[in-house]
Structures are given as structure tokens and as C-alpha cells.
Design an enzyme around this catalytic site. Structure first.
Site, PDB file in Angstrom:
ATOM      1  N   GLY A  34       7.271  -2.596  -6.700  1.00 43.22           N
ATOM      2  CA  GLY A  34       5.846  -2.601  -6.968  1.00 43.22           C
ATOM      3  C   GLY A  34       5.578  -2.906  -8.426  1.00 43.22           C
ATOM      4  N   GLY A  35       4.322  -2.772  -8.831  1.00 39.32           N
ATOM      5  CA  GLY A  35       3.956  -3.102 -10.184  1.00 39.32           C
ATOM      6  C   GLY A  35       4.604  -2.220 -11.225  1.00 39.32           C
ATOM      7  N   GLY A  37       7.320   0.247 -10.282  1.00 40.06           N
ATOM      8  CA  GLY A  37       8.561   0.882  -9.875  1.00 40.06           C
ATOM      9  C   GLY A  37       9.324   0.103  -8.828  1.00 40.06           C
ATOM     10  N   VAL A  39      12.297   0.838  -5.507  1.00 38.16           N
ATOM     11  CA  VAL A  39      12.990   1.797  -4.651  1.00 38.16           C
ATOM     12  C   VAL A  39      14.253   1.126  -4.121  1.00 38.16           C
ATOM     13  CG1 VAL A  39      12.859   3.260  -2.603  1.00 38.16           C
ATOM     14  CG2 VAL A  39      10.810   2.895  -4.006  1.00 38.16           C
ATOM     15  N   LYS A  54      14.073   6.114  -6.444  1.00 39.71           N
ATOM     16  CA  LYS A  54      12.892   5.451  -6.986  1.00 39.71           C
ATOM     17  C   LYS A  54      12.966   5.474  -8.507  1.00 39.71           C
ATOM     18  CE  LYS A  54       7.832   5.588  -6.789  1.00 39.71           C
ATOM     19  NZ  LYS A  54       6.669   6.264  -6.166  1.00 39.71           N
ATOM     20  N   ASP A 144      -4.073   9.094  -2.864  1.00 37.26           N
ATOM     21  CA  ASP A 144      -3.791   7.694  -2.540  1.00 37.26           C
ATOM     22  C   ASP A 144      -3.301   7.567  -1.101  1.00 37.26           C
ATOM     23  OD1 ASP A 144      -3.720   4.976  -3.008  1.00 37.26           O
ATOM     24  OD2 ASP A 144      -1.762   4.996  -3.957  1.00 37.26           O
TER      25      ASP A 144
END
Length: 391
Positions: A34-35, A37, A39, A54, A144
Site C-alpha cells: 500500500g501507500g 506499508g 505485508v 507488516k 476504517d
């Protein structure tokens, strides 16, 4: 997962296949990026089991995220629920002279609810509502809730993930910070978050309600905004619940615990089917109308009739009468209100399926089209009545 800046990608090169983390975790393959991080799948060399690690690879670009990530690890480590991902370990590795945080979690096999199919949307929703009830009881707000943060596992579990922006109730922040950074995913945010208010458990409930409506109907909208076929796709006994979950007023939304209870409840006739047609001989202790006028004013009325079954000694009955009169006015007096005193006669109450007072029956063309049991807060009872009148 989204594309990330080239500089960010270079920073993530230290995380690679074959890397050993914490002296025991052997990185094997990238699961997602992702932006901020990444995994990775890894093998725990001590216990010989697969795990997920992560990393906050954007720690140099966004230093504040290191602290946020540490909070996520502590938050998850304190939780123990079947539908919340389990944390095994946490720490940091050297990243070009800087500390790169990581957290080790159980490896989940499955797909996120963005693409995964489930046997029952309602059952999945009940599991998620149970998880939210658990974290809310622990004074944590997720902030979220979205399909990408829900894993549908091959072993049948429904898992809530990514507590990276979760907060306990002592450290809740506003949706938009002074730097303009937004916490959460706009598509599933509750209205109050867009207005700059702090997220609350009710905000999580709104997001879950929106997801359930979307999965049931294909439309991402509050349940009260649905029309036609989309509305018909929602089980009748859950329409009121989903309308309350996606209410624009946070105080009108049920708790996650109540959501879990109602989502697990079967669609029994007492909930979803109207009682048998009432006749004049079923009615006793009528006030405001006579026995003779009940047939004319209720059973054969040209307007829908709201019949309030109450007891003279009942405080909530007295409180709700002015509100009912206000509702009648709101709808242009196109409905009638009749008060029926069941007094202390339990046998009489049973005839009308009156399990608590006050209870409302809505009569349309002489049939009971809706029964609303009064064993709930007045605001919830009135909200359910408005939902029915609008349908």
C-alpha cells in the site's frame, strides 16, 4: 493496493525475499503493498509456522506513521476475538540507518471482501458486528471499516483487519487533521466524520451498515435511500436495522452489540409477518373511540391508522403520545392515531401480541401492516415507525 512513489519504492527495497527479521522470521513473498506499508509472508523458524509480517515502508516519508504503527501493534496485541487478527510479535529492523517497524501476525488464507463471496452476507455481518462490539467494549474505535479491511477466510472465518488508524476513546482525533491528512476511507465514512467530528463507535456501525447494504443490493447508500428492487433485496426483518445503522444521526444508530443480536436473529413470523386481521370483538378497553366507531375509524378507515396500545400507568406511553401527534402532522395528517388502553388485563394484551407497552400497530385497509414493540428507547421506536411510513 495502490501504486506508490518511486522514492517510496526504493525505500522498500530493504524488505525482500530471504530477509531474516528478528532472528527468527524468514521473509518468503510479498502479499500486498500500500501507500505506507507492505505485508509479507514469512516462516517462523522457531515454531515452524507461516506468519504475516507488516512493515511501515513509508516511515521516512511519514515519520508519524511509525508511532501510529506501534499503536496498531499494541492495540491488536491486547485483543482476543475470533474475528480479529491475532498479533504474535513486534519490533524494528535497521533500514538504511533508520528503524523500520514491523508487526508479526497470524497468516490468513482467503480474500478480502472486495472480491470474496460469502455464503451469507447476514452471517458475515453478524460476525463483524460481534467483533466491533468486542473492540468497542475495549474502548477502541476502528475508524476504517471497509471491504478491503475484512478478510473472508477459507476456513469460514470473517476477520477484521488493519487497525492502523484505530484509537482508544481517550485519544480520538478528528477526521481531518490540521495538515489536511484524512483518517479513514471516504466511501465508507459516516456523515459526522466529513463534518470534522471525531469518529465514535457509531461511526464504525455506520460503515458496517453501508457495507451490508452494498453487499445485499449492489448499491452503496443508506438503507433509507434505496428504492424499488434494491430495497426488496434486503430481508424485510432487517430493513429497519440497516436504516438505523446508516442513519445520518449518530445517536439514532444501534450499538454494535445490538446489531450482532439482530443480525443473528432468525426471521420469525413474530418479527417479519403481520398478526392476523383484528375484528371488533378482539377490542376491549378502547379509549378515544367507542366500540362502534373502532370499526369505522380503524378497520375501515381510508387512511393508515396508528393504534397505540398502552396502559394508563405506563410512563413511556404518556411520553410517546405528543411525538405521535407530531408525526401525524409531519405526514400532512394523512394518518390517524387511536389510543387503546389494555389496562392491566394480560389476556387482553396477549390478543394483540403486546409484549411491552407502549406498542404500535399500523392498520392499513383493516389489516395490521406493521407491529412495533415498545421495549426499546422512544427515539428508536419512532425511527422505526417513520421508516415504515416512508416505505
Amino acid at each position: 493496493m495502490t501504486e506508490v512513489p518511486a522514492r517510496h519504492q526504493r525505500m522498500g527495497e530493504q524488505v525482500r525475499e530471504g530477509l531474516t527479521v528478528g532472528g527468527r522470521y524468514y521473509v518468503q513473498g510479498l502479499l500486498g503493498k500500500g501507500g505506507l506499508g507492505e505485508v509479507w509472508e514469512a516462516l517462523d523458524g522457531n515454531l515452524r509456522r507461516p506468519v504475516a509480517i507488516k512493515f511501515v515502508t513509508g516511515v521516512m516519508l511519514y515519520p508519524d506513521d511509525a508511532g501510529r504503527f506501534a499503536r496498531e501493534a499494541r492495540t491488536l496485541a491486547a485483543l482476543n476475538h475470533d474475528s480479529v487478527v491475532t498479533v504474535h510479535d513486534a519490533g524494528t529492523i535497521d533500514h538504511d540507518g533508520h528503524a523500520l517497524p514491523y508487526v508479526v501476525m497470524e497468516l490468513l488464507n482467503g480474500l478480502t471482501w472486495e472480491t470474496a463471496q460469502v455464503d451469507s452476507v447476514i452471517k458475515a455481518g453478524a460476525r463483524l458486528a460481534g467483533a466491533l462490539a468486542y473492540i468497542h467494549a475495549a474502548k477502541i474505535v476502528h475508524r476504517d471499516i471497509k471491504p478491503a479491511n475484512i478478510m473472508i477466510c477459507t476456513d469460514g472465518r470473517t476477520m477484521l483487519m488493519d487497525f492502523g488508524i484505530a484509537r482508544d476513546d481517550k485519544s480520538l482525533t478528528r477526521t481531518a487533521t490540521t495538515t489536511g491528512k484524512v483518517f479513514g476511507t471516504p466511501a465508507y465514512m459516516a456523515p459526522e466524520q466529513f463534518q470534522g467530528s471525531a469518529a465514535t463507535p457509531a461511526s464504525d456501525v455506520y460503515a458496517l451498515g453501508l457495507i451490508l447494504v452494498e453487499k445485499l443490493t449492489g448499491q452503496r447508500a443508506p438503507a433509507s435511500h434505496l428504492t424499488g428492487g434494491a430495497r426488496n433485496a434486503i430481508p424485510k426483518h432487517l430493513m429497519s436495522l440497516l436504516a438505523r445503522m446508516t442513519s445520518h444521526i449518530p445517536q439514532d444508530r444501534p450499538s454494535a452489540a445490538e446489531c450482532a443480536l439482530q443480525l443473528r436473529a432468525p426471521a420469525t413470523p413474530s418479527v417479519s409477518a403481520p398478526p392476523k386481521r383484528r375484528t371488533l370483538t378482539d377490542v376491549t378497553d378502547v379509549t378515544d373511540v367507542t366500540d362502534a366507531s373502532f370499526h369505522t375509524e380503524v378497520l375501515t378507515s381510508a387512511k393508515p391508522v396508528i393504534a397505540l396500545f398502552y396502559a394508563k400507568w405506563d410512563g413511556p406511553s404518556r411520553q410517546i403520545v405528543p411525538s405521535l401527534e407530531a408525526i401525524a402532522s409531519e405526514y400532512g395528517n394523512q394518518i390517524e392515531i387511536v389510543k387503546i388502553d389494555i389496562d392491566r388485563n394480560q389476556k387482553n394484551a396477549a390478543k394483540y401480541c403486546v409484549m411491552a407497552v407502549p406498542t404500535l400497530n399500523v392498520y392499513v385497509d383493516g389489516e395490521v401492516a406493521k407491529t412495533i414493540v415498545g421495549a426499546k428507547p422512544k427515539v428508536a421506536l419512532l425511527h422505526e415507525l417513520r421508516d415504515f411510513l416512508d416505505s
